[in-house]
Enzyme design. Sequence first.
Site, short mmCIF file in Angstrom:
data_model
loop_
_atom_site.label_atom_id
_atom_site.label_comp_id
_atom_site.label_asym_id
_atom_site.label_seq_id
_atom_site.Cartn_x
_atom_site.Cartn_y
_atom_site.Cartn_z
N THR A 44 0.80 -1.19 0.04
CA THR A 44 -0.05 -0.13 0.08
C THR A 44 0.85 1.05 0.15
O THR A 44 0.57 2.01 -0.93
CB THR A 44 -1.01 0.19 1.31
N GLY A 184 -13.63 12.06 7.73
CA GLY A 184 -12.60 11.77 8.54
C GLY A 184 -11.56 13.07 8.49
O GLY A 184 -10.72 13.15 7.40
N VAL A 241 -21.50 11.66 10.41
CA VAL A 241 -22.06 11.41 9.14
C VAL A 241 -23.02 10.22 9.48
O VAL A 241 -22.90 9.34 9.87
CB VAL A 241 -21.08 10.53 8.32
N HIS A 447 23.86 28.12 10.90
CA HIS A 447 22.88 29.40 10.80
C HIS A 447 23.29 29.68 9.49
O HIS A 447 24.30 29.67 8.94
CB HIS A 447 23.42 30.32 11.72
#
Length: 468
Positions: A44, A184, A241, A447
């Site tokens: 998946t 969701g 829902v 930095h």
Amino acid sequence: MLMPPTPDVVIIGGGPGGYVAAIRAAQLGLSVVCVEMDKTLGGTCVNVGCIPSKALLESSHHYEFAMHDAKAHGIGIANVTLDLATMLKRKTDVVAQNTKGIEFLFKKNKITWAKGKGTLRKGNVVEVKGAGGDTTSYQAGSVIIATGSVPVQLPFLPFDEERIHSNDGALRITGVPRHLIVVGGGVIGLELGSVWRRLGAKVTVVELLPSILAGNDSDVIKEADRLFRKQGLDIRTGTKVTGGRRDRDKVLVEIEKDAKSETLEGDHVLVSIGRKPSLAGIDARELGLALGERGEIVADGQMRTNLPGVFAIGDAIGGMLLAHKAEEEGVVAAEVIAGKPTRMHYKSIPAIVYTWPEIAAVGLTETQVKDSGRAYKTGKFPFSANGRARTAGETAGFVKFISDAHTDELLGAHLIGPNVSELVSEVVLAFEYQGSSEDIGITVHGHPTLSESVKEAALGVLGRAIHI
């Protein structure tokens, strides 16, 4: 009668957990067979999850920059157009690069890919039924179950991947939706909702719980909710829902909040209410395999199940449904099979949401620490005070640390902002070594970099952040 082949390890499932377990086992000198019924390896995550969704998130982010943000940098782009077909093709090409890469690694490590559907029988026999109907059996020395998970469906909005989508179908919509309704408000819903919003769709997110991104730190949730609404997502929290149906080229979704009902009309719906373990080819009752309350396989810290020589990893055992968790569990299972004294450590696993800004976390939320009764300190540093974030024009969000008030041990870290999916790895390393906020705070950071915000937040725990 021919005896079945006898590899040291047979792995059922070629997703992130399965293929990584296969490679690690092969590195340790074991003979390995990995069973995968799909046409490509990767499961998946690689095929219809992590990789394709991030490809579209990246492309849609570039599109939104060209449309709305480039001018702030003095870049004028006239007549910006969307070629969705090309964008989707690029996504497909990226997926193919990854799946072919896994195939190459299998060949490199002499791993056998058994193409077909695997079924585990008693005695650690794995039957593989190929596409042509032929069956091959393997008598495995050890078995690793890595069968993953599948999306949960709503009974009244079953997936048809034409108008009512799982995460898979939502990645293959061929035209920008007029109105995408997302059921969701978790990671998948917000990531894919963000993709289509950037490309021009109206997106409504319906979440049953009082807030989106359940399980995250409350400060992060509050900031994410504010930013996503500002971007244009219509977020309906605390909303149930109650029904829905497809009517030709539109989908009607019935919702209810505070005893008031409403019907939303969209042309596409994404249902992303969670995932559940997939036990394809694993008859737990027949095998006597112990399962948990949610149908997940029960495994210990060495990934052992209650069956001798049978291990389980990844989404099939529940917990955090994350590819990188599955990968590490695969490594542990392979190493245990090879006789190494290793086990999983779940404390330092990061969780990431690839919206923009990104969200990343490791350890406990402030609420969890507070509920434990442990005395703690926090430090927070906003990206708006970071020089590199200002140069990029990406100043939303912050880095937050939670540490023990007495020992300064890091207990939780929560980041929302630009590229925090990369910044969190430094924090995870500190967690792995039971580090303190001082350990990060006294470490020199380059930095100007975004990582300075991590240092400053750690110094904030100590009450001595420099730039705020």
